[in-house]
Motif scaffolding. Structure first.
Motif, short mmCIF file in Angstrom:
data_model
loop_
_atom_site.label_atom_id
_atom_site.label_comp_id
_atom_site.label_asym_id
_atom_site.label_seq_id
_atom_site.Cartn_x
_atom_site.Cartn_y
_atom_site.Cartn_z
N GLY A 17 -48.65 28.85 5.17
CA GLY A 17 -47.96 28.11 6.22
C GLY A 17 -46.64 28.75 6.60
N GLY A 18 -45.88 29.19 5.59
CA GLY A 18 -44.59 29.82 5.86
C GLY A 18 -44.73 31.13 6.59
N LEU A 19 -45.63 31.99 6.14
CA LEU A 19 -45.81 33.31 6.76
C LEU A 19 -46.37 33.18 8.18
CD1 LEU A 19 -47.20 35.41 3.77
CD2 LEU A 19 -44.90 35.44 4.73
N THR A 20 -47.35 32.30 8.35
CA THR A 20 -47.95 32.12 9.68
C THR A 20 -46.91 31.62 10.68
OG1 THR A 20 -50.09 31.58 8.68
CG2 THR A 20 -49.77 30.95 10.99
N THR A 21 -46.11 30.65 10.26
CA THR A 21 -45.09 30.10 11.16
C THR A 21 -44.04 31.15 11.51
OG1 THR A 21 -45.41 27.91 10.18
CG2 THR A 21 -43.40 28.25 11.46
N ALA A 22 -43.65 31.98 10.53
CA ALA A 22 -42.66 33.02 10.79
C ALA A 22 -43.19 34.03 11.81
CB ALA A 22 -42.29 33.73 9.49
N ILE A 23 -44.44 34.46 11.64
CA ILE A 23 -45.02 35.46 12.55
C ILE A 23 -45.22 34.87 13.95
CG2 ILE A 23 -47.08 36.86 13.02
CD1 ILE A 23 -47.39 37.10 9.95
N VAL A 24 -45.85 33.70 14.01
CA VAL A 24 -46.12 33.07 15.31
C VAL A 24 -44.81 32.67 15.99
CG1 VAL A 24 -47.21 31.10 16.48
CG2 VAL A 24 -48.38 32.25 14.59
N GLY A 25 -43.82 32.25 15.20
CA GLY A 25 -42.54 31.84 15.75
C GLY A 25 -41.85 32.96 16.52
N PHE A 26 -41.85 34.16 15.94
CA PHE A 26 -41.23 35.29 16.63
C PHE A 26 -42.03 35.69 17.87
CE2 PHE A 26 -38.96 36.12 12.58
CZ PHE A 26 -37.68 36.24 13.09
N ILE A 27 -43.32 35.47 17.87
CA ILE A 27 -44.15 35.83 19.02
C ILE A 27 -43.94 34.85 20.17
CG2 ILE A 27 -46.52 36.05 19.87
CD1 ILE A 27 -47.30 37.07 17.08
N VAL A 28 -44.06 33.54 19.88
CA VAL A 28 -43.99 32.55 20.97
C VAL A 28 -42.57 32.34 21.47
CG1 VAL A 28 -46.06 31.36 20.16
CG2 VAL A 28 -43.81 30.58 19.38
N ARG A 29 -41.57 32.71 20.66
CA ARG A 29 -40.17 32.55 21.09
C ARG A 29 -39.47 33.90 21.17
NH1 ARG A 29 -37.57 27.61 17.74
NH2 ARG A 29 -35.98 27.94 19.33
N TRP A 30 -40.25 34.94 21.54
CA TRP A 30 -39.72 36.30 21.59
C TRP A 30 -38.56 36.43 22.58
CZ3 TRP A 30 -39.07 40.30 18.80
CH2 TRP A 30 -38.77 41.54 19.37
N ASN A 31 -38.67 35.76 23.70
CA ASN A 31 -37.58 35.85 24.69
C ASN A 31 -36.25 35.37 24.12
OD1 ASN A 31 -39.28 36.83 26.67
ND2 ASN A 31 -39.79 34.80 27.47
#
Length: 227
Positions: A17-31
């Protein structure tokens, strides 16, 4: 499941859960986070990563609570309907209702004048495709009767766990939590029967060591998982 295997499941799911959220978080909030990298703001990168991982831990705990709640409901369902096929049929109907509600209710509540319904299909399609893939792997690893329960977990249980963010309807949080929940639920589904089998083997070893092997019911030793 033995306490040792349960702790292993809990900690591993927490990490996923922690790793997935970290990776997806940087992708979806890249701007939002891109300046941290272009300007080499290491402190901001580390603090954001830690914050996302902690949020992932929270999503993981929600996922595990929902998953184990479903296991209880699943047993009740099997006991009430007295038939795996009938209980699976009920779950299949609930899956269809859940997907319909995910599209229609979000459109009704959040669409602005002139908006089309098509963009509201995207989360439902992602959820359905992910669920079908995980359910297929579950079927291959166990038996055909596990397909619908696995699909139910990946769609309906994920939706129930996802409700707090669905009410807010903030796009980045929507996908952030969805992928974290899907990853955690998928892992728990695909590892559960293996941990149960390992736990049963551990119990058998302890019984054999104590010299009471005949106390183990044969039907329990050969029992196939229902999910």
């Amino acid at each position: 499941m033995t306490s040792r295997n349960w702790v292993k499941l809990f900690m591993t799911t927490l990490l996923i859960g922690g790793l997935t959220t970290a990776i997806v978080g940087f992708i979806v909030r890249w701007n939002e986070f891109q300046p941290y990298f272009t300007e080499f703001r290491i402190i901001d990168i580390l603090s954001t990563t830690i914050w996302l991982i902690v949020m992932g831990f929270l999503f993981s705990v929600i996922s595990q609570m929902g998953f184990f709640a479903y296991l209880t409901v699943h047993r009740f369902g099997l006991g009430i309907f007295k038939s795996v096929s009938l209980w699976n049929a009920v779950q299949a109907v609930l899956i269809l209702f859940a997907l319909f509600d995910l599209v229609y209710l979000r459109y009704v509540n959040f669409a602005k004048t002139g908006d089309t319904i098509l963009p509201y299909f995207l989360p439902a399609v992602i959820l359905l495709l992910g669920g079908l893939i995980v359910a297929w792997f579950k079927l291959k690893q166990t038996n055909q009767s596990a397909f619908i329960p696995a699909l139910f977990v990946m769609i309906v249980v994920t939706l129930v766990e996802w409700v707090p963010v669905l009410r807010v309807n903030e796009k980045s949080w929507l996908y952030l939590m969805m992928f974290a929940l899907m990853a955690c639920n998928a892992y728990q589904l695909l590892i559960l029967h293996k941990l149960n089998s390992r736990s049963e083997q551990d119990r058998q070893k302890r019984v054999l060591q104590s010299g009471a092997a005949n106390d183990i019911p044969k039907n329990k030793m050969n029992k196939k998982p229902s999910i």
